[in-house]
Write a protein that holds these residues in place. Structure first.
Motif, mmCIF file in Angstrom:
data_model
loop_
_atom_site.group_PDB
_atom_site.id
_atom_site.type_symbol
_atom_site.label_atom_id
_atom_site.label_comp_id
_atom_site.label_asym_id
_atom_site.label_seq_id
_atom_site.Cartn_x
_atom_site.Cartn_y
_atom_site.Cartn_z
ATOM 1 N N SER A 149 -24.456 -6.977 42.638
ATOM 2 C CA SER A 149 -23.831 -6.672 43.715
ATOM 3 C C SER A 149 -22.280 -7.660 43.122
ATOM 4 O O SER A 149 -22.025 -8.576 42.735
ATOM 5 C CB SER A 149 -23.719 -6.661 45.452
ATOM 6 O OG SER A 149 -24.085 -7.654 46.081
ATOM 7 N N PHE A 151 -18.375 -8.108 45.185
ATOM 8 C CA PHE A 151 -17.350 -8.351 46.499
ATOM 9 C C PHE A 151 -16.038 -7.827 46.062
ATOM 10 O O PHE A 151 -15.809 -9.494 45.446
ATOM 11 C CB PHE A 151 -17.331 -8.629 47.596
ATOM 12 C CG PHE A 151 -18.866 -8.621 48.140
ATOM 13 C CD1 PHE A 151 -18.998 -7.696 49.196
ATOM 14 C CD2 PHE A 151 -19.856 -9.176 47.956
ATOM 15 C CE1 PHE A 151 -20.128 -7.540 49.320
ATOM 16 C CE2 PHE A 151 -21.641 -8.874 48.313
ATOM 17 C CZ PHE A 151 -21.995 -8.343 49.069
ATOM 18 N N GLN A 167 -17.300 -3.208 47.691
ATOM 19 C CA GLN A 167 -18.221 -3.323 46.835
ATOM 20 C C GLN A 167 -18.938 -3.258 46.384
ATOM 21 O O GLN A 167 -18.739 -1.824 46.872
ATOM 22 C CB GLN A 167 -19.442 -3.883 48.857
ATOM 23 C CG GLN A 167 -20.332 -3.738 48.282
ATOM 24 C CD GLN A 167 -21.743 -4.461 49.441
ATOM 25 O OE1 GLN A 167 -21.274 -4.546 50.833
ATOM 26 N NE2 GLN A 167 -23.167 -5.349 49.548
ATOM 27 N N SER A 184 -15.520 -3.085 39.968
ATOM 28 C CA SER A 184 -15.348 -3.218 41.368
ATOM 29 C C SER A 184 -13.615 -3.116 41.838
ATOM 30 O O SER A 184 -13.011 -2.517 42.310
ATOM 31 C CB SER A 184 -16.261 -4.791 42.101
ATOM 32 O OG SER A 184 -17.028 -4.010 42.357
#
Length: 340
Positions: A149, A151, A167, A184
């Motif tokens: 992932s 952010f 996110q 993102s």
């Protein structure tokens, strides 16, 4: 086009979601378990305080478009509308579990898993602000990449620190996207553009507290008996505020929730009369015993609604009647909220 705060609850455990067709409705009101960030008296300010020695003017956004009073009404799903998500893949259904968060569990252009969430008014610590050393869409930005992932945040206010945060998480093996930070950035750029434009907004239902600043609505006289005349105030997001001092803390939060049929938000909840208004309180024991008092503000036919939650906690050494103090807290604030 404004969107009415209409809510539907589903039976999905811990994070029930409202399906949103083109962001045409408001957030779902299912009960969620997002991390609580209550600050106990004596807690280290650097761990949560957005700016220990702030230099920016208090409560001044980097652009008027990001003013808190405006962003409280912005539908987060409108910031990641389909035209934004289509730049990185194929959007699916929108889910929203609170006022300021929206998600879309979609696929990228190669058909791989790409789960995207946006948070509006996300609270930044002083460390977060220090690490915002990049630029994205004309705003200070930071990135945090984990195994599956990424952010990415864009600073919208420095004192206290707030941001738009995206996110992006992916699957494993053949379902994994190689670089989750690339989509993102693209989605965050689109979200910033939408926020500066004319995004869809909520039209509050009668009695809704969504527009209320929880830090501004509580006066010193209400706080003083528990946390003293000069408590430390901390805002979390756009709908939660806490005050601490003298070994005690108070907190006010407005949020969406599934309203239980019997009114009990906890199996040990007890109904109390707040001067013609029902409240449901429970005392939680522990190293910092806290009384939680919930007051329902709106409710629809499917038992989805909005609540005001009052908390009073104090160290075990203090003899404070926490629930009595929570009731006094609620009685002082409720008359200032929009009429139900």
């Amino acid at each position: 086009m404004h969107v009415v705060l209409r809510f539907r609850a589903t039976a999905v455990v811990a994070a029930a979601a409202l399906l949103m067709a083109g962001c045409a409705t408001g957030p779902g009101l299912a009960k969620t378990h997002s991390p609580r960030r209550t600050v106990q008296a004596g807690a280290d300010a650097s761990s949560t305080d957005p700016s220990t020695k702030p230099s920016a003017q208090p409560n001044k956004p980097v652009d008027p478009a990001f003013a808190a009073e405006r962003m409280r009404l912005v539908n987060p799903c409108a910031l990641i509308d389909k035209d934004v998500l289509q730049t990185v893949g194929t959007p699916s259904r929108y889910t929203s579990s609170n006022y300021t968060r929206c998600s879309n569990y979609m696929k990228d252009k190669a058909g791989k898993t790409l789960n995207i969430s946006v948070d509006v008014g996300y609270t930044l610590t002083s460390t977060d602000l220090k690490n915002a050393n990049k630029q994205l869409a004309g705003l200070k930005s930071s990135e945090q990449k984990l195994t599956s992932s990424c952010f990415v945040t864009a600073v919208t206010q420095e004192n206290p620190g707030q941001a738009l945060r995206i996110q992006v998480s992916t699957g494993s093996g053949n379902e994994a996207v190689a670089d989750t930070c690339e989509p993102s950035r693209k989605v965050l750029e689109g979200a910033v553009r939408k926020a500066k434009g004319n995004p869809q907004k909520y039209t509050p239902l009668k009695g809704s507290p969504v527009e209320v600043d929880p830090c501004a609505i509580v006066d010193r006289a209400t706080l003083a008996p528990v946390v003293g005349a000069s408590p430390r105030s901390l805002a979390f997001g756009l709908h939660q505020c806490s005050w601490s001092g003298q070994g005690a803390s108070m907190e006010l939060e407005f949020k969406t929730a599934r309203i239980p049929k019997d009114g009990k938000f906890d199996r040990d909840s007890a109904e109390v009369d707040l001067g013609g208004v029902k409240g449901y309180q429970v005392l939680k024991d522990g190293p910092f015993p806290t009384c939680e008092l919930v007051v329902v503000r709106t409710k629809d036919s499917s038992d989805a609604g909005e609540i005001a939650e009052f908390q009073v906690g104090a160290s075990k050494e203090k003899t404070t009647d926490r629930c009595q103090a929570a009731q006094a807290f609620a009685k002082a604030v409720l008359p200032a909220l929009p009429s139900a």
